[in-house]
Write a protein that holds these residues in place. Structure first.
Motif, PDB file in Angstrom:
ATOM      1  N   LEU A 142       0.906  -0.929  -0.032  1.00  0.00           N
ATOM      2  CA  LEU A 142      -0.020  -0.017  -0.318  1.00  0.00           C
ATOM      3  C   LEU A 142       1.080   1.553  -0.125  1.00  0.00           C
ATOM      4  O   LEU A 142       0.837   2.012  -0.780  1.00  0.00           O
ATOM      5  CB  LEU A 142      -1.084   0.257   0.716  1.00  0.00           C
ATOM      6  N   LEU A 143       1.832   1.187   0.610  1.00  0.00           N
ATOM      7  CA  LEU A 143       2.703   2.806   0.970  1.00  0.00           C
ATOM      8  C   LEU A 143       3.388   2.809   0.132  1.00  0.00           C
ATOM      9  O   LEU A 143       3.860   3.543  -0.750  1.00  0.00           O
ATOM     10  CB  LEU A 143       3.780   1.959   2.289  1.00  0.00           C
ATOM     11  N   MET A 144       4.300   1.916  -0.445  1.00  0.00           N
ATOM     12  CA  MET A 144       4.735   1.517  -1.838  1.00  0.00           C
ATOM     13  C   MET A 144       3.767   2.579  -2.835  1.00  0.00           C
ATOM     14  O   MET A 144       4.454   2.957  -4.174  1.00  0.00           O
ATOM     15  CB  MET A 144       5.502   0.175  -2.376  1.00  0.00           C
ATOM     16  N   ARG A 145       2.794   1.813  -3.321  1.00  0.00           N
ATOM     17  CA  ARG A 145       1.835   2.453  -4.418  1.00  0.00           C
ATOM     18  C   ARG A 145       2.192   4.084  -4.083  1.00  0.00           C
ATOM     19  O   ARG A 145       1.517   4.860  -5.218  1.00  0.00           O
ATOM     20  CB  ARG A 145       0.499   1.705  -4.558  1.00  0.00           C
ATOM     21  N   ALA A 146       1.410   4.010  -2.898  1.00  0.00           N
ATOM     22  CA  ALA A 146       1.160   5.486  -3.040  1.00  0.00           C
ATOM     23  C   ALA A 146       2.781   6.994  -2.791  1.00  0.00           C
ATOM     24  O   ALA A 146       2.388   8.028  -3.403  1.00  0.00           O
ATOM     25  CB  ALA A 146       0.654   5.838  -0.768  1.00  0.00           C
ATOM     26  N   ALA A 147       3.916   5.996  -2.903  1.00  0.00           N
ATOM     27  CA  ALA A 147       5.079   7.224  -3.245  1.00  0.00           C
ATOM     28  C   ALA A 147       5.387   6.813  -4.832  1.00  0.00           C
ATOM     29  O   ALA A 147       6.158   7.604  -4.988  1.00  0.00           O
ATOM     30  CB  ALA A 147       5.810   6.414  -2.214  1.00  0.00           C
TER      31      ALA A 147
ATOM     32  N   GLY B 296      -1.840  -4.914 -12.065  1.00  0.00           N
ATOM     33  CA  GLY B 296      -2.325  -3.032 -12.071  1.00  0.00           C
ATOM     34  C   GLY B 296      -1.506  -2.272 -11.945  1.00  0.00           C
ATOM     35  O   GLY B 296      -0.585  -2.552 -12.550  1.00  0.00           O
ATOM     36  N   PRO B 297      -1.266  -0.313 -12.562  1.00  0.00           N
ATOM     37  CA  PRO B 297      -0.329  -0.038 -11.708  1.00  0.00           C
ATOM     38  C   PRO B 297       0.158  -0.359 -11.023  1.00  0.00           C
ATOM     39  O   PRO B 297      -0.121  -0.445  -9.928  1.00  0.00           O
ATOM     40  CB  PRO B 297      -1.048   1.644 -11.384  1.00  0.00           C
ATOM     41  N   LEU B 298       1.739  -0.181 -11.455  1.00  0.00           N
ATOM     42  CA  LEU B 298       2.550  -0.058 -10.755  1.00  0.00           C
ATOM     43  C   LEU B 298       3.093  -1.575 -10.279  1.00  0.00           C
ATOM     44  O   LEU B 298       3.674  -1.697  -9.207  1.00  0.00           O
ATOM     45  CB  LEU B 298       3.402   0.469  -9.511  1.00  0.00           C
ATOM     46  N   ASP B 299       2.862  -2.177 -10.995  1.00  0.00           N
ATOM     47  CA  ASP B 299       2.568  -3.924 -10.770  1.00  0.00           C
ATOM     48  C   ASP B 299       4.423  -4.311 -12.011  1.00  0.00           C
ATOM     49  O   ASP B 299       3.647  -4.482 -12.968  1.00  0.00           O
ATOM     50  CB  ASP B 299       1.299  -4.721 -10.961  1.00  0.00           C
ATOM     51  N   LEU B 300       5.451  -4.875 -11.960  1.00  0.00           N
ATOM     52  CA  LEU B 300       6.103  -5.915 -11.635  1.00  0.00           C
ATOM     53  C   LEU B 300       5.810  -6.835 -11.696  1.00  0.00           C
ATOM     54  O   LEU B 300       5.029  -7.484 -11.402  1.00  0.00           O
ATOM     55  CB  LEU B 300       7.424  -5.559 -11.623  1.00  0.00           C
ATOM     56  N   PRO B 301       5.873  -8.086 -12.926  1.00  0.00           N
ATOM     57  CA  PRO B 301       5.515 -10.026 -12.821  1.00  0.00           C
ATOM     58  C   PRO B 301       5.908 -10.271 -11.825  1.00  0.00           C
ATOM     59  O   PRO B 301       6.781  -9.812 -10.895  1.00  0.00           O
ATOM     60  CB  PRO B 301       7.059 -10.485 -14.121  1.00  0.00           C
TER      61      PRO B 301
END
Length: 248
Positions: A84-89, A121-126
């Motif tokens: 969650l915090l990674m996505r927010a950042a 999703g957005p910001l997702d690597l494999p």
């Protein structure tokens, strides 16, 4: 990747030569440092402290790899918090499963897939399979185990998974097989060379874990640090980003 991971007897901090030597052209006539990022597990949460992912991003790191699961009964207690915090950042998220080949591969893939809740999703690597433990299997059986896990996780996530390993493990436990060259390679090699050793017939590496003793703002203590080679194309596209990482 955690306390059980392979430790090179020649482990070195990331050298200035390695940093300067890994460049990727991101705009016509412009070269910038390759996208980089740490990988973390519960060990980076010293005394239960949060990772400051905003500080990680401000320090110039574009992504991070986070341990999600291990075997059949371990889920990283900080996985959801970090995700969650990674996505927010605005830090692109890779997630990995630490393989325990003494246990069934399909069940481990199911645990991982249920924990990460998708890698599209957005910001997702494999998704990543962390291969550094043979689980008592000989090479033939370990290769079969790996094949079954990868096929299952690709079906469950819809993305081609990445294999994490180190040269010594792959050349010995996996008999240096070239069966998996169609999967992107994340290689751990801490010797401080300009390029890592690439086993198993892979033509190149996609991610390189250059050190297990890096220092990253926002993360207490040491951590692994990785770079992206560009082998899978533009990083923003690979990580499902639309203009969030600037020229990266």
């Amino acid at each position: 990747m955690d306390s059980t991971r392979w430790r090179s007897t020649h482990a070195l901090a990331l050298s200035a030569i390695a940093v300067g030597g890994i460049l990727t052209a991101t705009m016509p006539g412009t070269a910038t440092a390759a996208p980089s990022g740490p990988d973390v597990s519960s060990w980076q949460h010293l005394d239960g402290r949060f990772i400051d992912w905003f500080a990680v991003r401000r320090s110039g790191h574009d992504f991070a790899m986070v341990k999600a699961t291990e075997g059949l009964n371990y889920v990283n207690p900080y996985f959801i918090q970090d995700s969650l915090l990674m996505r927010a950042a605005g830090v692109a998220r890779g997630t990995y499963h630490y393989a325990q080949p003494s246990l069934p591969p399909q069940s481990q893939a199911a645990l991982y897939a249920a924990t990460v809740l998708g890698q599209n999703g957005p910001l997702d690597l494999p998704p990543v399979l962390d291969m550094e433990n043979a689980g008592g299997l000989d090479p033939a059986r370990l290769i079969n185990w790996t094949r079954r896990y990868l096929e299952t996780i690709e079906l469950l996530t819809g993305r081609t998974p990445i294999i994490y390993t180190n040269p010594n493990f792959w050349k010995t436990a996996m008999a240096n097989t070239d069966e998996f060259v169609h999967y992107p390679l994340w290689i751990a090699d801490y010797r401080g060379n300009d390029q890592p050793e690439v086993p198993g017939g892979w033509p190149t590496w996609t991610f390189w874990q250059t050190t297990d003793r890096g220092k990253v703002p926002g993360i207490a203590g040491g951590t692994d640090v990785n770079v992206y080679s560009g082998a899978q194309g533009d990083f923003a596209r690979y990580a499902h980003i639309s203009g969030l990482l600037g020229s990266s």
